[in-house]
Design an enzyme around this catalytic site. Structure first.
Site, PDB file in Angstrom:
ATOM      1  N   ASP A  87      36.001  45.981  28.379  1.00  0.00           N
ATOM      2  CA  ASP A  87      37.457  45.879  28.421  1.00  0.00           C
ATOM      3  C   ASP A  87      38.115  46.498  27.186  1.00  0.00           C
ATOM      4  O   ASP A  87      37.651  46.321  26.066  1.00  0.00           O
ATOM      5  CB  ASP A  87      37.793  44.381  28.493  1.00  0.00           C
ATOM      6  CG  ASP A  87      39.263  44.131  28.633  1.00  0.00           C
ATOM      7  OD1 ASP A  87      39.832  44.623  29.616  1.00  0.00           O
ATOM      8  OD2 ASP A  87      39.844  43.456  27.759  1.00  0.00           O
ATOM      9  N   GLN A 118      45.111  36.280  21.541  1.00  0.00           N
ATOM     10  CA  GLN A 118      43.915  37.148  21.624  1.00  0.00           C
ATOM     11  C   GLN A 118      43.715  37.850  20.284  1.00  0.00           C
ATOM     12  O   GLN A 118      44.470  38.758  19.935  1.00  0.00           O
ATOM     13  CB  GLN A 118      44.081  38.175  22.755  1.00  0.00           C
ATOM     14  CG  GLN A 118      43.987  37.545  24.141  1.00  0.00           C
ATOM     15  CD  GLN A 118      44.481  38.460  25.248  1.00  0.00           C
ATOM     16  OE1 GLN A 118      45.628  38.915  25.230  1.00  0.00           O
ATOM     17  NE2 GLN A 118      43.638  38.718  26.235  1.00  0.00           N
ATOM     18  N   ASP A 134      45.048  34.971  29.784  1.00  0.00           N
ATOM     19  CA  ASP A 134      45.282  36.368  30.156  1.00  0.00           C
ATOM     20  C   ASP A 134      44.415  36.753  31.366  1.00  0.00           C
ATOM     21  O   ASP A 134      43.767  37.809  31.372  1.00  0.00           O
ATOM     22  CB  ASP A 134      45.016  37.300  28.958  1.00  0.00           C
ATOM     23  CG  ASP A 134      45.507  38.729  29.240  1.00  0.00           C
ATOM     24  OD1 ASP A 134      46.398  38.894  30.085  1.00  0.00           O
ATOM     25  OD2 ASP A 134      44.972  39.674  28.620  1.00  0.00           O
ATOM     26  N   GLU A 166      36.994  50.739  30.347  1.00  0.00           N
ATOM     27  CA  GLU A 166      38.372  50.493  30.739  1.00  0.00           C
ATOM     28  C   GLU A 166      39.235  51.052  29.622  1.00  0.00           C
ATOM     29  O   GLU A 166      39.484  50.394  28.624  1.00  0.00           O
ATOM     30  CB  GLU A 166      38.651  49.005  30.960  1.00  0.00           C
ATOM     31  CG  GLU A 166      39.974  48.757  31.655  1.00  0.00           C
ATOM     32  CD  GLU A 166      41.094  48.207  30.768  1.00  0.00           C
ATOM     33  OE1 GLU A 166      42.255  48.251  31.197  1.00  0.00           O
ATOM     34  OE2 GLU A 166      40.819  47.731  29.651  1.00  0.00           O
ATOM     35  N   ARG A 168      52.203  40.598  36.342  1.00  0.00           N
ATOM     36  CA  ARG A 168      50.948  41.051  36.963  1.00  0.00           C
ATOM     37  C   ARG A 168      50.391  40.007  37.929  1.00  0.00           C
ATOM     38  O   ARG A 168      49.610  40.323  38.820  1.00  0.00           O
ATOM     39  CB  ARG A 168      49.902  41.375  35.888  1.00  0.00           C
ATOM     40  CG  ARG A 168      50.229  42.628  35.088  1.00  0.00           C
ATOM     41  CD  ARG A 168      49.218  42.861  33.984  1.00  0.00           C
ATOM     42  NE  ARG A 168      49.212  41.771  33.019  1.00  0.00           N
ATOM     43  CZ  ARG A 168      48.289  41.616  32.076  1.00  0.00           C
ATOM     44  NH1 ARG A 168      47.299  42.468  31.981  1.00  0.00           N
ATOM     45  NH2 ARG A 168      48.358  40.614  31.215  1.00  0.00           N
ATOM     46  N   HIS A 215      44.060  44.636  39.016  1.00  0.00           N
ATOM     47  CA  HIS A 215      44.745  43.418  38.571  1.00  0.00           C
ATOM     48  C   HIS A 215      45.817  43.707  37.527  1.00  0.00           C
ATOM     49  O   HIS A 215      46.603  42.843  37.188  1.00  0.00           O
ATOM     50  CB  HIS A 215      43.714  42.442  38.005  1.00  0.00           C
ATOM     51  CG  HIS A 215      43.145  42.927  36.705  1.00  0.00           C
ATOM     52  ND1 HIS A 215      42.347  44.044  36.634  1.00  0.00           N
ATOM     53  CD2 HIS A 215      43.303  42.482  35.437  1.00  0.00           C
ATOM     54  CE1 HIS A 215      42.021  44.252  35.363  1.00  0.00           C
ATOM     55  NE2 HIS A 215      42.580  43.317  34.626  1.00  0.00           N
ATOM     56  N   ASP A 216      45.830  44.937  36.991  1.00  0.00           N
ATOM     57  CA  ASP A 216      46.822  45.288  35.972  1.00  0.00           C
ATOM     58  C   ASP A 216      48.002  46.032  36.594  1.00  0.00           C
ATOM     59  O   ASP A 216      48.001  46.380  37.767  1.00  0.00           O
ATOM     60  CB  ASP A 216      46.170  46.127  34.869  1.00  0.00           C
ATOM     61  CG  ASP A 216      45.424  45.260  33.850  1.00  0.00           C
ATOM     62  OD1 ASP A 216      45.812  44.087  33.678  1.00  0.00           O
ATOM     63  OD2 ASP A 216      44.463  45.762  33.242  1.00  0.00           O
ATOM     64  N   ARG A 256      31.663  46.024  32.734  1.00  0.00           N
ATOM     65  CA  ARG A 256      32.958  46.648  32.470  1.00  0.00           C
ATOM     66  C   ARG A 256      33.380  46.248  31.067  1.00  0.00           C
ATOM     67  O   ARG A 256      33.527  45.067  30.767  1.00  0.00           O
ATOM     68  CB  ARG A 256      33.982  46.158  33.489  1.00  0.00           C
ATOM     69  CG  ARG A 256      35.422  46.616  33.226  1.00  0.00           C
ATOM     70  CD  ARG A 256      36.358  45.787  34.080  1.00  0.00           C
ATOM     71  NE  ARG A 256      37.754  46.176  34.038  1.00  0.00           N
ATOM     72  CZ  ARG A 256      38.636  45.721  33.139  1.00  0.00           C
ATOM     73  NH1 ARG A 256      38.251  44.914  32.171  1.00  0.00           N
ATOM     74  NH2 ARG A 256      39.897  46.075  33.216  1.00  0.00           N
ATOM     75  N   HIS A 297      38.431  41.612  21.813  1.00  0.00           N
ATOM     76  CA  HIS A 297      39.061  40.447  21.195  1.00  0.00           C
ATOM     77  C   HIS A 297      38.473  39.155  21.750  1.00  0.00           C
ATOM     78  O   HIS A 297      37.775  39.166  22.752  1.00  0.00           O
ATOM     79  CB  HIS A 297      40.576  40.465  21.427  1.00  0.00           C
ATOM     80  CG  HIS A 297      40.947  40.865  22.834  1.00  0.00           C
ATOM     81  ND1 HIS A 297      41.388  42.123  23.153  1.00  0.00           N
ATOM     82  CD2 HIS A 297      40.897  40.197  24.000  1.00  0.00           C
ATOM     83  CE1 HIS A 297      41.606  42.205  24.453  1.00  0.00           C
ATOM     84  NE2 HIS A 297      41.313  41.045  24.995  1.00  0.00           N
TER      85      HIS A 297
END
Ligand code: GLC
Ligand code: GLC
Length: 650
Positions: A284, A252, A141, A326, A520, A395-396, A282, A184
């Site tokens: 997530d 995940q 991912d 995030e 993505r 990046h998303d 950061r 995760h």
């Protein structure tokens, strides 16, 4: 605060703590622990107070903070002290960030180190190196499926390489941002492997179930994050013979934070990276941290308590380190990730401003700022000493998470308006030249999101292909307009690597079986440094974008009112194509900058009388970005197509 119950527990803990801890010079550690322990204890009780082993877990928690404090390098301890003194340091307008994939940007960590001057050339002084921890090849991912939180991906480099990078960044006054994937782990993480092998201690690190009863209960209220590639929120694990909660990809596994051992492990990992020189971490997918039956399992109250506890603990060991939340969630929810109170219930100092990002994309598609104005009007006021990460691309994907009421108030119908946006950005609508791709299409709900690089979404790819010079110019203007917004809105602008060079979509992911299902990847490019060198050749597209951004960044750094002290006022004006706001100095009302943006391709006018107290009282207006006086006619200011101004009275 002094409170007997927590203080007595703290005394017990300090008495039990191992000799190697108690013999160290822990002056600053103890001061901070004393100051925060009441909050830490209260939160720990709220989350885990009903457990028999509560006191033991509390001891572990304090030991973890102390052990990591002992390991904290002296230079970082000094930095902590400086930042404690200058506690508003991160609100300054001098910070300008860039997010990048290390391998795409520079191959590996030494490569990245050798490119540090690129950041300084552009004016970037905060670099978010996206996840570089060990992940299984293929099922990664993009780095967010971690199989070892303390090892780096060997293709990217070693911990020594990271050390060298962070030291040189410190010397150059560049901040390092690293990711910690808190929600995760990969299914090949040691904990997951132990769980699979039947170890119940580790099964308790995750949410696993013998049969479908509980999962089916959850599914009734949980949305799907990756409906195309990973439908549902649970995965059957053959080896374990149990269902496991997997909100994101099926590989995940969601961590179980109702287990204090998980919390303590993750705190330890966060402090580990803080001690490796990360200035900012950061965190997530923080909205997902707490799962509750009957809910969407997002933005739960306990997720906030967990973050408050992480912050309080991190402040004891590494108070100079900041957190980025995030949380790509609705505006009323996202502001809660700053905390409830700047002192006693603080969470993350920084949060992604996904609302502003998505609203700007709406303005690009509609060529007007109706929804943008409406959405920003309803953006709740955030805490003091909290700041946004303002971005255009990352990046998303781009999610269209607007509030339906705002869409209605802007005179659109929510479902058809969202459909229009998807069609527009995938180039299916009218004369749209956007080259985006759909992401996360969900046939059950009709939802979809958008992938694509900034340049390709604003039509640069199409214009270059068709040799349409006017189209190229317009795309460049839009790229600059959007950057003009994130630089002046209030918060830290976060550029996305490649965007300052006009990098187009990268279609190579289609040939990679491990990437082709996830669009993505179209906007996670490898930088072509030969092409990037054109930024120095006047007349090229790269030059036009790069040199303009370089100038914009340097101007931003000089404009004091661009620092983020919640000193922004949205100004509603009659012309729907315009987005207008003022930035002011809290103590000196004469110091102010008026930001005016035109999202239409044609020139638009602003009636200066619309501006009320913001109307220029005397003298001439000057655009701080270009250094020029804008065009006016009588009481009207004219803003060129896709143009923007940072206006100040002269
Ligand atoms: C975050 C990341 C995203 C990832 C997800 C799951 O949203 O930004 O790239 O897919 O978390 O880890
Ligand atoms: C994130 C967000 C979601 C995003 C995804 C990654 O956590 O919640 O909006 O699309 O994960 O793509």
């Amino acid at each position: 605060m002094y409170e007997q119950v927590s203080h007595s527990l703290l005394n017990d803990i300090l008495n039990q703590i191992r000799p190697e801890i108690s013999e160290q010079d822990l002056r600053h550690f103890y001061t901070r622990l004393g100051a925060n322990f009441y909050a830490i204890h209260s939160l720990f009780v709220k989350l885990y107070g009903d457990r028999d082993d509560f006191d033991l877990q509390a001891l572990r928690l304090v030991e973890t903070m102390a052990q990591q404090y002992i390991k904290r390098p002296e230079t970082l301890r000094q930095l902590d002290l400086e930042r404690e003194k200058d506690y508003n340091w991160f609100l300054n307008q001098k910070w300008v960030g860039m997010a990048l994939y290390c391998n795409g940007f520079a191959g590996d960590l030494p490569g990245l180190q050798s490119r540090l001057s690129y950041f300084q050339e552009l004016g970037i002084n905060l670099v978010h190196v996206m996840p570089i921890m060990l992940c299984p090849e293929g099922s990664s991912d993009g780095g967010y499926a971690v199989s070892d939180f303390r090892e780096l991906d060997p293709q990217v480099g070693t911990l020594d390489d990271l050390q060298a990078l962070s030291e040189e960044m410190q010397q150059r006054d560049l901040l390092l941002v690293l990711d910690v994937v808190v929600n995760h782990t990969s299914n090949s993480h040691y904990w997951a492997q132990q769980a699979r092998a039947g170890d119940t201690t580790y099964q308790d690190y995750y949410y696993t179930f013998e049969n479908r009863n509980v999962p089916d209960m959850f599914e009734q209220s949980m949305p799907e994050v990756f409906p195309e590639t990973s439908p549902g929120n649970f995965t059957w694990d053959e080896e374990m013979g149990r269902w496991v909660m997997t909100v994101f990809n099926d590989y995940q596994w969601d961590l179980n934070y109702s287990n204090p051992a998980v919390f303590i492990e993750m705190l330890n990992i966060i402090l580990f990276w803080a001690n490796r020189g990360a200035d900012i971490l950061r965190l997530d997918a923080v909205a997902f941290l707490w799962k509750k039956i009957g809910s969407t399992c997002q933005n739960e109250r306990e997720a906030h308590l967990l973050l408050q506890l992480l912050k309080d603990c991190c402040q004891v060991t590494a108070p100079g380190v900041l957190f980025i939340a995030e949380a790509i969630v609705a505006p009323v929810e996202v502001i809660k990730y700053f905390g409830e109170d700047a002192v006693i219930a603080k969470e993350c100092e920084i949060a992604y401003n996904a609302t502003f990002m998505a609203l700007m994309w709406d303005a690009v598609a509609t060529k007007n700022a109706r929804l943008l104005n409406q959405g920003i009007k309803n953006l709740p006021v955030k805490l003091e000493r909290a700041t946004w990460l303002n971005y255009i691309r990352c990046h998303d994907d781009i999610g269209l998470g607007f509030d339906d009421r705002d869409i209605l108030l802007s005179d659109y119908e929510p479902t058809s308006h969202r459909k229009f946006l998807i069609d527009y950005f995938t180039g299916q609508f009218g004369d749209s030249h956007a080259r985006g791709l759909p992401f996360g299409q969900n046939d059950k709900t009709g939802d979809a999101r958008i992938s694509g690089s900034l340049a390709s979404l604003v039509g640069l790819e199409y214009a270059l292909e068709t040799e349409d010079d006017r189209g190229v110019d317009d795309a460049i203007k839009l790229i600059l307009l959007l950057h003009g917004m994130i630089m002046s809105f209030g918060g830290i602008p976060l550029l996305y690597y490649g965007d300052a060079l006009g990098t187009l979509n990268d279609d190579s992911f289609r040939d990679d079986p491990q990437k082709q299902g996830d669009t993505r990847w179209v906007h996670r490019p490898a930088i072509d440094w030969e092409k990037a060198a054109r930024r120095n050749t006047s007349g090229t597209v790269e030059y036009k974008i790069f040199s303009a951004l370089k100038k914009m960044i340097s101007v931003r750094k000089e404009v004091h009112v661009f620092a983020d002290f919640n000193n922004r006022e949205l100004i509603s004006v009659e012309n729907p194509h315009l987005f207008v706001f003022g930035r002011y100095h809290l103590n000196n009302h004469h110091e102010q900058v008026l930001v005016v943006a035109n999202f239409d391709s044609k020139p638009q006018y602003l009636n200066l009388q619309d501006l009320g107290p913001w109307a220029p009282q005397y003298g001439k207006l000057i655009d701080l970005y270009s250094g020029e006086c804008p065009d006016t006619f009588k009481k009207s200011l004219v803003i060129p197509g896709f143009g923007f101004y940072w206006l100040s009275g002269s």
